[in-house]
Design an enzyme around this catalytic site. Structure first.
Site, PDB file in Angstrom:
ATOM      1  N   TYR A  24     -43.986 -19.708   7.554  1.00  0.00           N
ATOM      2  CA  TYR A  24     -44.381 -21.089   7.854  1.00  0.00           C
ATOM      3  C   TYR A  24     -44.432 -21.998   6.630  1.00  0.00           C
ATOM      4  CZ  TYR A  24     -45.585 -18.951  12.308  1.00  0.00           C
ATOM      5  OH  TYR A  24     -45.522 -18.274  13.497  1.00  0.00           O
ATOM      6  N   HIS A 101     -41.155 -26.622  16.528  1.00  0.00           N
ATOM      7  CA  HIS A 101     -41.649 -25.420  15.846  1.00  0.00           C
ATOM      8  C   HIS A 101     -41.201 -25.466  14.397  1.00  0.00           C
ATOM      9  CE1 HIS A 101     -42.849 -23.610  19.609  1.00  0.00           C
ATOM     10  NE2 HIS A 101     -41.691 -24.009  20.114  1.00  0.00           N
ATOM     11  N   SER A 103     -40.922 -22.583  12.537  1.00  0.00           N
ATOM     12  CA  SER A 103     -39.978 -21.461  12.469  1.00  0.00           C
ATOM     13  C   SER A 103     -38.980 -21.581  13.618  1.00  0.00           C
ATOM     14  CB  SER A 103     -40.745 -20.135  12.553  1.00  0.00           C
ATOM     15  OG  SER A 103     -41.291 -19.985  13.858  1.00  0.00           O
TER      16      SER A 103
HETATM   17  C1  DQA Z   1     -44.712 -21.655  15.955  1.00  0.00           C
HETATM   18  C2  DQA Z   1     -43.940 -20.462  16.534  1.00  0.00           C
HETATM   19  C3  DQA Z   1     -44.796 -19.696  17.520  1.00  0.00           C
HETATM   20  O1  DQA Z   1     -44.069 -18.582  18.031  1.00  0.00           O
HETATM   21  C4  DQA Z   1     -46.042 -19.169  16.841  1.00  0.00           C
HETATM   22  O2  DQA Z   1     -46.884 -18.532  17.785  1.00  0.00           O
HETATM   23  C5  DQA Z   1     -46.776 -20.210  16.074  1.00  0.00           C
HETATM   24  C6  DQA Z   1     -46.011 -21.217  15.326  1.00  0.00           C
HETATM   25  C7  DQA Z   1     -43.900 -22.415  14.890  1.00  0.00           C
HETATM   26  O3  DQA Z   1     -44.230 -23.564  14.607  1.00  0.00           O
HETATM   27  O4  DQA Z   1     -42.977 -21.850  14.308  1.00  0.00           O
HETATM   28  O5  DQA Z   1     -47.986 -20.184  15.989  1.00  0.00           O
HETATM   29  O6  DQA Z   1     -44.978 -22.556  17.018  1.00  0.00           O
END
Ligand code: DQA
Length: 146
Positions: A24, A101, A103
């Site tokens: 992240y 997201h 990721s």
């Molecule tokens: C996320 C991806 C999700 O799978 C994960 O549970 C997160 C962060 C992202 O921003 O990459 O908490 O949403």
């Protein structure tokens, strides 16, 4: 002044910067909020930026966005992959919804490949770190004008 764009963040995103930085990144949630505020100002928009660890609160804010926002950008984090209640709330909205997201969940564990949020979203921006949010803001402004 146009209505704001709501940027809602789900569980554990308050830990950005410390949480799995190899996935992240090192930016904190405060850094992300600053980036969104600055980018929104550049493109003539304003942002209401929030984070919660609680599913019900996230749903309350989605409903609030339906009354007060021109568009909704949502990173539902883990709830993306689990919450039919959140999907039901998103489905009540007539404003554009954009899933974001940091990721790229499609390239991660199989349980992250299903997104309930995607079923109610106009589109998804994922895998670009903080840039996912500024790209989503650009899309939100364009979608809200059309
Ligand atoms: C996320 C991806 C999700 O799978 C994960 O549970 C997160 C962060 C992202 O921003 O990459 O908490 O949403």
């Amino acid at each position: 002044m146009a209505a704001p764009i709501y940027v809602l963040n789900g569980p554990n995103l308050n830990l950005l910067g410390q949480r799995e930085p190899e996935i992240y990144g090192r930016d904190t949630l405060g850094d992300l909020q600053r980036l969104c505020d600055e980018h929104a100002a550049r493109i003539g928009a304003s942002v209401v930026f929030r984070q919660t660890n609680h599913e019900g609160e996230l749903i309350d804010w989605v409903q609030e966005a339906g009354r007060a926002a021109q568009a909704l950008i949502i990173n539902a984090a883990g709830y993306t992959h689990t919450s039919i209640a959140l999907l039901d709330a998103l489905r009540t909205l007539s404003i554009p919804v954009i899933e974001v997201h940091l990721s790229n969940p499609a390239a991660r564990e199989p349980y992250r490949r299903r997104s309930y949020v995607a079923e109610a979203a106009r589109g998804t921006v994922s895998g670009f770190g903080a840039l996912s949010y500024t790209l989503a803001l650009d899309a939100a402004v364009k979608l809200a004008c059309t």
